[in-house]
Design an enzyme around this catalytic site. Structure first.
Site, short mmCIF file in Angstrom:
data_model
loop_
_atom_site.label_atom_id
_atom_site.label_comp_id
_atom_site.label_asym_id
_atom_site.label_seq_id
_atom_site.Cartn_x
_atom_site.Cartn_y
_atom_site.Cartn_z
N GLU A 281 0.82 -1.22 0.00
CA GLU A 281 0.00 0.00 0.00
C GLU A 281 0.85 1.27 0.00
OE1 GLU A 281 -3.79 -1.67 2.58
OE2 GLU A 281 -2.12 -0.74 3.66
N ASP B 116 -7.75 -4.20 8.57
CA ASP B 116 -7.21 -3.03 7.89
C ASP B 116 -6.97 -3.24 6.40
OD1 ASP B 116 -5.13 -4.78 8.07
OD2 ASP B 116 -3.79 -3.46 9.19
#
Length: 339
Positions: free
Chosen positions: A55, A226
């Site tokens: 990410e 998450d």
């Protein structure tokens, strides 16, 4: 350009004092969240690969731009590697030039714990004393230290499916004032707890917490859910809870609330964190509410950590200055570096 290694960041935090660092970072986070709407932000782009996720987390205001690269590979410990590692960059908006590149594995643990402590302070009962930690990996001790700054924690109950991780946890926290209680399973840890914090790594829809275990008045910090397809709470817990998120647009993709359609999710979420910090919405309103901080981590927290640590690095004289961008007499003559 300043380069901060993990050793540099470690020395900066120790020089400043771990408790002081947490407290000052919490103030920096609150200042930045209080102007949340002035930041240019976006849900983080993620690439899901075999074994994990990669990410980027960008954000900027009128003065600074920051980004963090971070991964999550739950099977890494089997090879002697960390589940999560990160690096980050701080740049000025006016020129676009980077002014610092830093490790962010340690900084992520610090900023996540500091933000969780802020949320806990806003939502947990004032008389909360018993803290349950589910998942005693790399983040866990940071969470105990930070939450203990906002509540008088007298007992810490903990559980992990990895007994060696629990051994590590109790060794690292052997000198804290709170009583440490090692539990045989998650249910034993959370039954009767005032604050429950989950921070597990399994990339799946997992019921780490069961609805039947959750009593009225408890506050839950759900940190492990998450990414897409990764949650920790039995879904029925959400309908009983007053839910607060950091940033709805990202949490609806990756948080516990990802199981709702967006329109329904907006109805279910009570507030974003900045609204509680600004006091435009209240936190806990009575001692019977079940409050839930559905956290996925956002770029603003990295922004705060990078700028605060940059200021401390300059104050204490840490970091190495290296040229990662060209220095030229003629800014159009890049080829001159090869002549």
């Amino acid at each position: 350009m300043k380069i901060l290694s993990v050793e540099n960041v470690s020395e900066i935090v120790k020089k400043h004092g771990v408790e002081n660092y947490f407290k000052d970072l919490m103030e920096k986070l609150k200042q930045d969240f209080s102007r949340f709407e002035k930041f240019t932000k976006m849900p983080r782009p993620a690439m899901h690969v075999d074994g994990g996720v990669l990410e980027l987390m960008p954000i900027c205001d009128e003065k600074y731009y920051t980004f963090k690269y971070v991964n999550c590979h739950p099977k890494n410990p089997e090879s002697g590697l960390m589940t999560v590692v990160a690096t980050g960059q701080l740049s000025t908006v006016d020129t676009g030039y980077p002014i610092m590149f830093s490790e962010m594995t340690l900084l992520t643990a610090l900023r996540t714990s500091a933000t969780t402590a802020i949320a806990t302070d806003l939502m947990a009962r004032k008389n909360s004393r018993v803290l349950a930690i589910i998942g005693t990996g790399a983040q866990s001790e940071f969470l105990v230290k930070a939450i203990s700054l906002v509540r008088n924690i007298t007992e810490v109950r903990y559980f992990d499916i990895d007994s060696l991780a629990m051994d590590k946890f109790e060794k690292n926290l052997s000198n804290i004032k709170s009583k440490l209680v090692r539990c045989k399973d998650a249910e034993e840890a959370v039954r009767g707890a005032d604050i429950i914090t989950t921070c597990t790594a399994c990339k799946a829809y997992v019921d780490v917490l069961k609805n039947s275990w959750i009593k009225s008045g408890v506050h839950i910090n759900a940190l492990g859910g998450d990414t897409i397809g990764k949650t920790e709470l039995e879904f029925s817990i959400l309908s009983r809870s007053k839910i607060m998120v950091e940033y709805f647009d990202q949490c609806i993709i990756e948080g516990e609330i990802q199981r709702y359609e967006e329109k329904e999710g907006k109805k279910k979420v009570y507030a974003e964190l900045y609204e509680l910090i600004n006091e435009t919405k209240s936190g806990r309103e009575n001692d019977k509410e079940i409050t839930l901080y559905d956290s996925v981590g956002i770029g603003l927290e990295d922004y705060s950590a990078l700028i605060f640590t940059y200021e401390l690095a300059n104050k204490y004289g840490f970091g190495e200055e290296l040229n990662l961008t060209p220095i030229l007499q003629d800014p159009k003559n890049l080829i001159s570096m090869l002549q």
